[in-house]
Every structure is written in structure tokens, then in C-alpha cells.
Design a protein around this motif. Structure first.
Motif, mmCIF file in Angstrom:
data_model
loop_
_atom_site.group_PDB
_atom_site.id
_atom_site.type_symbol
_atom_site.label_atom_id
_atom_site.label_comp_id
_atom_site.label_asym_id
_atom_site.label_seq_id
_atom_site.Cartn_x
_atom_site.Cartn_y
_atom_site.Cartn_z
ATOM 1 N N SER A 1 -55.548 64.463 -2.093
ATOM 2 C CA SER A 1 -54.455 64.812 -1.185
ATOM 3 C C SER A 1 -53.133 64.219 -1.654
ATOM 4 O O SER A 1 -52.073 64.579 -1.152
ATOM 5 N N ARG A 2 -53.194 63.298 -2.636
ATOM 6 C CA ARG A 2 -52.000 62.681 -3.227
ATOM 7 C C ARG A 2 -52.153 62.689 -4.744
ATOM 8 O O ARG A 2 -52.269 61.634 -5.377
ATOM 9 N N PRO A 3 -52.191 63.841 -5.372
ATOM 10 C CA PRO A 3 -52.477 63.907 -6.815
ATOM 11 C C PRO A 3 -51.357 63.290 -7.644
ATOM 12 O O PRO A 3 -50.174 63.542 -7.408
ATOM 13 N N ARG A 4 -51.748 62.451 -8.590
ATOM 14 C CA ARG A 4 -50.796 61.830 -9.505
ATOM 15 C C ARG A 4 -51.340 61.950 -10.922
ATOM 16 O O ARG A 4 -52.532 61.732 -11.161
ATOM 17 N N ALA A 5 -50.473 62.294 -11.848
ATOM 18 C CA ALA A 5 -50.873 62.445 -13.243
ATOM 19 C C ALA A 5 -50.839 61.074 -13.908
ATOM 20 O O ALA A 5 -49.782 60.454 -14.027
ATOM 21 N N LEU A 6 -52.013 60.589 -14.329
ATOM 22 C CA LEU A 6 -52.130 59.253 -14.910
ATOM 23 C C LEU A 6 -52.527 59.350 -16.375
ATOM 24 O O LEU A 6 -53.544 59.963 -16.716
ATOM 25 N N TRP A 7 -51.741 58.726 -17.249
ATOM 26 C CA TRP A 7 -52.073 58.619 -18.666
ATOM 27 C C TRP A 7 -53.003 57.432 -18.837
ATOM 28 O O TRP A 7 -52.607 56.292 -18.630
ATOM 29 N N ALA A 8 -54.262 57.696 -19.192
ATOM 30 C CA ALA A 8 -55.215 56.590 -19.249
ATOM 31 C C ALA A 8 -56.168 56.660 -20.424
ATOM 32 O O ALA A 8 -56.580 55.620 -20.928
ATOM 33 N N ALA B 1 -54.009 67.890 6.692
ATOM 34 C CA ALA B 1 -53.220 66.662 6.620
ATOM 35 C C ALA B 1 -54.017 65.590 5.891
ATOM 36 O O ALA B 1 -55.212 65.421 6.139
ATOM 37 N N PRO B 2 -53.383 64.886 4.969
ATOM 38 C CA PRO B 2 -54.121 63.859 4.225
ATOM 39 C C PRO B 2 -54.494 62.683 5.114
ATOM 40 O O PRO B 2 -53.790 62.360 6.070
ATOM 41 N N ALA B 3 -55.612 62.062 4.784
ATOM 42 C CA ALA B 3 -56.005 60.837 5.479
ATOM 43 C C ALA B 3 -55.082 59.702 5.048
ATOM 44 O O ALA B 3 -54.376 59.808 4.038
ATOM 45 N N PRO B 4 -55.061 58.606 5.773
ATOM 46 C CA PRO B 4 -54.256 57.459 5.341
ATOM 47 C C PRO B 4 -54.684 56.997 3.949
ATOM 48 O O PRO B 4 -55.848 57.145 3.566
ATOM 49 N N PRO B 5 -53.761 56.453 3.184
ATOM 50 C CA PRO B 5 -54.125 55.966 1.843
ATOM 51 C C PRO B 5 -55.248 54.931 1.917
ATOM 52 O O PRO B 5 -55.319 54.134 2.851
#
Length: 419
Positions: A73-80, A216-220
Motif C-alpha cells: 500500500s506504500r510501494p517504494r523502489a529500493l536499490w538493494a 485505504a492502507p493500514a497504519p504503517p
């Protein structure tokens, strides 16, 4: 243009992963995972024993970042997926690799779920990479694990504006004539974004992922809950990649080439296998590029973790090879520099894995990409080389390694990210 990798999301996720990895619970899980490696046959070999803890630390950090970046619900592109330590953002990130990590690639991942619809806003650099691919795979067991391809696009498929900007939509509906669309499915998935550099001076693609619609996204998730999740899953994550190592290409005999084989999703070919060399031996492989926009050759240790790429010529891409007079490329894997231009240095390893890659090809017969492969004595290497095989001097080799260091570091030597 701000640096495409030095984003606030990258800084925050790296810092979070470092905190999680340092907790007593995760350190204890690391020791449990270490027992798995100690019981593996690779631990009984000289090179396997020497690389055990390095491989373990790379896999543990891979498991940590898989937990830290697993909120669709909170997609982030992570270089890993890169084993090379980097100092930026006021910290040192030690790397997080999984299997035969390729120093030519900038691999970023993001969590998805069919419950939501997404949009990717992207922009190719002024000096873009040879191939940028977007691949969606299932992720029912979490991020950073292998799975069949659900959807795939490469830079050859994308339509952009004159400045290299593009938008990709991702949802469960078919494209139905829409451009730059990826149809995802129900359930958790992983988006893998791969920038393959045919030249390390090329710029990775700028990426920003947005959730557009859905529940709606859940809380973090709290950091304490992430620590618990990492501690509970690290052993299983390490076991997954250990099993991959144990079964990759059905553990082929040493010094044989498997492939070339088509990549799932149709975006390229790969070949490779295991090498085992004495100090006075070399494995000589001659290939053709088939018109590929990107070619790569890498070696790794017995655990499938690659040596650091800038201290030695442990890998080569399209800009780092010198062709034979007939246009083919001859690579020599050995512990000792044979004076051949396309030397693949094992970085002291007597055994490990090697992989060849061809990406963004036109129509080609895959078997034509591999011409020959043979194990030879270094003293007799001339017999295995075609006339005109390019050579280098010691001074040229030293200059090549210095150039590699400067160019590799350029991908993360940058200013602080903009707010």
C-alpha cells in the motif's frame, strides 16, 4: 535532474534496514542461519569456508530489506541487490545480495498487490542504460525471492516523450490498447526494476511509484514489528537462497557451459555454470554478442556471491571487452593474468560460478551466441586462442582497474537527495 538512486526513500529504507539488522533478535537469527551454511558441502571447501560469513551477511541483509520494504500500500523502489558496500547518506550500507549479483545492474524492487492500482513515473537519463526492464513476479512468501513472470516490459516496449519521460500503469485490467501497461494479478507481488549498464558511466532510470486506487492502507508497521518479522523469517530466507545455490542448473559439472537459455519474459538469454581451476589452469570461452545491446560476464564464489567488482576484472560488460578480429569475444577465467585482454579474474577463487548474459537482442539463434569453451593449461593457452586475440600489458591492466573503480563509484557518488 536529481540523482536517480539517491532518493529520500532509499535513504530511509537503508537506515531502517541497518537498525533492524543490528538488533539482538536479528543477530541471533543470523547465528541460526549460519548453522545451515556450516552444514552445507560448500563449507567444506577452501573457498566456501573463506566466503561463508560474507555470503551469510549478504543474505541476512537481503532478508532484512525484504521485510523493511514489504508494504504494497506504500510501494517504494529500493536499490538493494548489490553486494558492494557504499558510503553515502551519512552511513555505510554493506550491500544485500542473493545470487550471482551482477555489477552491471542496478536492481530496484518494490512490493505490489492486486488489491491496488499503481502508476510508475519514470525518466531515462541523458546517457541511459542499455536495458531497463520492469518485471512483476509472485511474492506470496515475501520480497526478493524468485518466481515466474506475471508481466514484463523493457525500454524497447516503452513509449516516451522527447525528454525520455514515461508513465507505466499497473492493475488487474488488460491493456486493451493502452500503452505502457502491465497487467498484475491478485495477491502479493514484487516489481523488479533492472537497469543493465553496458557502460558504468550510464545513468540509471529515475523511478517513482505511486499507489493510485484501492482500499485505504493500514497504519504503517512499527519498527518493533519489523524487527520481530525479520527475526522470524531470516533463517527461512537464507535457506531459500542456499537451496537455490544447491539446485541452480541442477549443480552442473565443473568447467562446462549450460545454455544459452531464454530468460522468463523474453528479455534476453543467459548461460553459465561452475568453474574449478588450479593455479596453472584457465577456462577459455569464446562468444558472439548476437547484436545485443548489453552483454555481461561475471564470476562468483561457491555461495553465488560475487567478488567486489572494482578491485579486479571479475566481470566484463559490452564496453569492457575487446573483440577478436572476427568480431567474437574470447574470455579467459583464471587466477593468474594471462595477458589476454578479456581476462576474468577469479579474485583468488579456485572454484565458483560464472554467468554470461545477452539482453535486448534482435532475432537470433541462441546456440550461435556460444562458440567454444575449453579447460587449458596456462602454459599452453596459445593453442586455444584464435590468431589476433587481443592482448594487454601490465600497465594497461593497472589502468583498466583504476578506470573501473572510478566508473563504478560514479553511480552513488552524489549530493544529498532533494526533499
Amino acid at each position: 535532474m536529481t540523482h536517480p538512486l539517491a532518493t529520500n526513500e532509499q535513504r530511509e529504507l537503508e537506515a531502517l534496514a541497518l537498525r533492524i539488522a543490528a538488533t539482538p533478535a536479528v543477530r541471533a537469527a543470523r547465528e541460526k542461519a549460519r548453522a545451515l551454511l556450516l552444514g552445507n558441502p560448500s563449507a567444506m571447501t577452501r573457498d566456501g569456508a573463506a566466503g561463508l560469513d560474507r555470503a551469510l551477511d549478504q543474505w541476512v541483509m537481503g532478508g532484512v530489506v525484504a521485510i523493511a520494504n514489504n508494504d504494497p500500500s506504500r510501494p517504494r523502489a529500493l536499490w538493494a541487490i548489490d553486494n558492494t558496500p557504499r558510503e553515502w547518506f551519512g552511513h555505510v550500507f554493506p550491500g544485500a545480495a542473493v545470487a550471482i549479483d551482477n555489477p552491471d545492474n542496478v536492481n530496484r524492487t518494490a512490493p505490489l498487490d492486486g488489491a491496488w492500482e499503481y502508476r510508475i513515473n519514470g525518466r531515462f537519463g541523458k546517457n541511459p542504460t542499455a536495458q531497463t526492464s520492469f518485471i512483476v513476479t509472485p511474492a506470496a512468501e515475501g520480497q526478493l525471492r524468485l518466481g515466474g513472470t506475471i508481466a514484463a516490459l523493457t525500454n524497447l516496449d516503452l513509449q516516451t516523450d522527447d525528454d525520455g519521460n514515461f508513465t507505466i500503469t499497473l492493475n488487474k485490467r488488460p491493456a486493451a490498447g493502452r500503452i505502457n501497461h502491465m497487467q498484475i494479478v491478485d495477491g502479493p507481488q514484487m516489481l523488479a526494476i533492472r537497469d543493465s549498464h553496458s557502460d558504468w558511466r550510464q545513468q540509471a532510470t529515475a523511478i517513482h511509484i505511486l499507489r493510485e486506487s484501492g482500499p485505504a492502507p493500514a497504519p504503517p508497521i512499527s519498527e518493533e514489528a519489523l524487527v520481530r518479522a525479520a527475526a522470524e523469517t531470516i533463517v527461512d530466507f537464507v535457506a531459500f537462497w542456499l537451496e537455490f545455490k544447491n539446485t541452480f542448473w541442477k549443480t552442473p559439472p565443473f568447467n562446462q557451459v549450460i545454455g544459452p537459455l531464454g530468460r522468463d519474459g523474453g528479455w534476453g538469454y543467459q548461460a553459465g555454470g561452475r568453474f574449478k581451476l588450479a593455479d596453472d589452469e584457465a577456462f577459455v570461452i569464446t562468444t558472439r554478442d548476437g547484436g545485443a545491446a548489453y552483454t555481461g560476464f561475471q564470476v562468483s564464489d561457491p555461495w553465488t556471491i560475487s567478488p567486489y567488482p572494482f578491485y579486479a576484472t571479475t566481470s566484463r560488460n559490452s564496453s569492457q571487452v575487446t573483440p577478436n578480429p572476427d568480431g567474437s569475444h574470447t574470455y579467459v577465467i583464471s587466477l593468474v593474468d594471462p595477458g589476454v585482454a578479456n581476462w576474468i579474474d577469479t579474485a583468488g577463487l579456485h572454484e565458483g560460478w560464472f554467468m554470461l548474459r545477452w539482453q535486448n537482442l534482435k532475432s537470433v539463434e541462441p546456440q550461435s551466441l556460444l562458440q567454444s569453451a575449453q579447460l587449458v593449461r596456462l602454459a599452453e593457452i596459445e593453442k586455444s586462442l584464435s590468431p589476433g586475440t587481443p592482448r594487454v600489458t601490465l600497465q594497461q591492466r593497472s589502468a583498466e582497474i583504476l578506470k573501473r573503480t572510478r566508473e563504478y563509484e560514479s553511480r552513488y557518488r552524489t549530493h544529498a537527495p532533494a526533499d
